[in-house]
Motif scaffolding. Structure first.
Motif, short mmCIF file in Angstrom:
data_model
loop_
_atom_site.label_atom_id
_atom_site.label_comp_id
_atom_site.label_asym_id
_atom_site.label_seq_id
_atom_site.Cartn_x
_atom_site.Cartn_y
_atom_site.Cartn_z
N SER A 1 0.81 -1.22 0.00
CA SER A 1 0.00 0.00 0.00
C SER A 1 0.85 1.28 0.00
CB SER A 1 -0.93 0.00 1.21
OG SER A 1 -0.19 0.13 2.41
N THR A 2 2.15 1.15 0.19
CA THR A 2 3.02 2.32 0.30
C THR A 2 2.98 3.24 -0.93
OG1 THR A 2 4.47 1.10 1.80
CG2 THR A 2 5.39 3.05 0.74
N PRO A 3 3.02 2.72 -2.17
CA PRO A 3 2.96 3.64 -3.31
C PRO A 3 1.66 4.45 -3.36
CG PRO A 3 3.61 1.45 -4.03
CD PRO A 3 3.23 1.34 -2.60
N TYR A 4 0.58 3.86 -2.93
CA TYR A 4 -0.70 4.56 -2.93
C TYR A 4 -0.74 5.64 -1.84
CZ TYR A 4 -1.92 0.79 -6.03
OH TYR A 4 -1.93 -0.09 -7.07
N VAL A 5 -0.12 5.33 -0.71
CA VAL A 5 -0.01 6.33 0.36
C VAL A 5 0.82 7.51 -0.13
CG1 VAL A 5 0.90 6.78 2.67
CG2 VAL A 5 -0.32 4.66 2.21
N ALA A 6 1.91 7.22 -0.84
CA ALA A 6 2.76 8.28 -1.40
C ALA A 6 1.99 9.13 -2.41
CB ALA A 6 4.00 7.68 -2.03
N ALA A 7 1.20 8.49 -3.26
CA ALA A 7 0.41 9.23 -4.26
C ALA A 7 -0.62 10.13 -3.57
CB ALA A 7 -0.28 8.25 -5.19
N ILE A 8 -1.26 9.64 -2.55
CA ILE A 8 -2.24 10.45 -1.81
C ILE A 8 -1.54 11.62 -1.13
CG2 ILE A 8 -3.83 10.44 0.15
CD1 ILE A 8 -4.54 7.54 -0.66
N LEU A 9 -0.35 11.37 -0.57
CA LEU A 9 0.42 12.43 0.07
C LEU A 9 0.79 13.53 -0.92
CD1 LEU A 9 1.97 13.53 2.55
CD2 LEU A 9 3.92 12.20 1.75
N VAL A 10 1.26 13.14 -2.09
CA VAL A 10 1.62 14.12 -3.12
C VAL A 10 0.39 14.91 -3.55
CG1 VAL A 10 2.45 14.38 -5.50
CG2 VAL A 10 3.65 12.87 -3.91
N LEU A 11 -0.74 14.24 -3.71
CA LEU A 11 -1.98 14.92 -4.09
C LEU A 11 -2.39 15.95 -3.03
CD1 LEU A 11 -4.42 15.17 -6.02
CD2 LEU A 11 -5.51 13.39 -4.64
N VAL A 12 -2.32 15.56 -1.77
CA VAL A 12 -2.69 16.47 -0.68
C VAL A 12 -1.74 17.67 -0.65
CG1 VAL A 12 -2.80 16.68 1.83
CG2 VAL A 12 -3.88 14.74 0.70
N LEU A 13 -0.44 17.42 -0.85
CA LEU A 13 0.52 18.52 -0.85
C LEU A 13 0.25 19.50 -1.99
CD1 LEU A 13 3.86 16.73 0.06
CD2 LEU A 13 2.55 18.32 1.45
N ILE A 14 -0.08 18.98 -3.16
CA ILE A 14 -0.39 19.86 -4.30
C ILE A 14 -1.64 20.69 -4.01
CG2 ILE A 14 -1.19 19.85 -6.71
CD1 ILE A 14 0.72 17.44 -7.13
N LEU A 15 -2.66 20.06 -3.45
CA LEU A 15 -3.88 20.80 -3.09
C LEU A 15 -3.59 21.85 -2.03
CD1 LEU A 15 -6.50 17.90 -3.03
CD2 LEU A 15 -6.27 19.71 -4.74
#
Length: 104
Positions: free
Chosen positions: A39-53
């Motif tokens: 699940s780590t890559p998906y957590v990273a993707a969500i983190l990047v999305l939240v940072l961009i927002l």
């Protein structure tokens, strides 16, 4: 007082929602992918999305703050101009300007 109480309420609720929301997302991903490493890559993707927002929201709020600051400064300048004009109209042009002397 209202501003202080409102900020405290938002900070308290926001931090709790952030922590619980993050843990729910992480638990959900672990349940879907059966392991933390999957699940780590998906957590990273969500983190990047939240940072961009987050960065986008900060930039938008910064622009709005600048617009309000400029508007407030121009309103203050207009008020000062009006006060100066009123003072000029009320004092005769032949009168010397009032100079205050410090008392000894």
């Amino acid at each position: 007082e209202h501003k202080l109480k409102g900020k405290a309420a938002i900070d308290g609720i926001g931090s709790r929602l952030g922590k619980s929301g993050g843990s729910l997302i992480h638990q959900g991903l672990i349940m879907i992918f059966y392991s933390l490493s999957c699940s780590t890559p998906y957590v990273a993707a969500i983190l990047v999305l939240v940072l961009i927002l987050w960065i986008t929201a900060v930039r938008i709020l910064g622009k709005q703050f600048q617009e309000l600051s400029v508007k407030a400064k121009s309103e203050v300048a207009v008020q000062v101009d009006v006060q100066v004009a009123i003072q000029e109209e009320s004092t005769p042009s032949s009168a010397a300007p009032l100079v205050l002397q410090p008392q000894a």
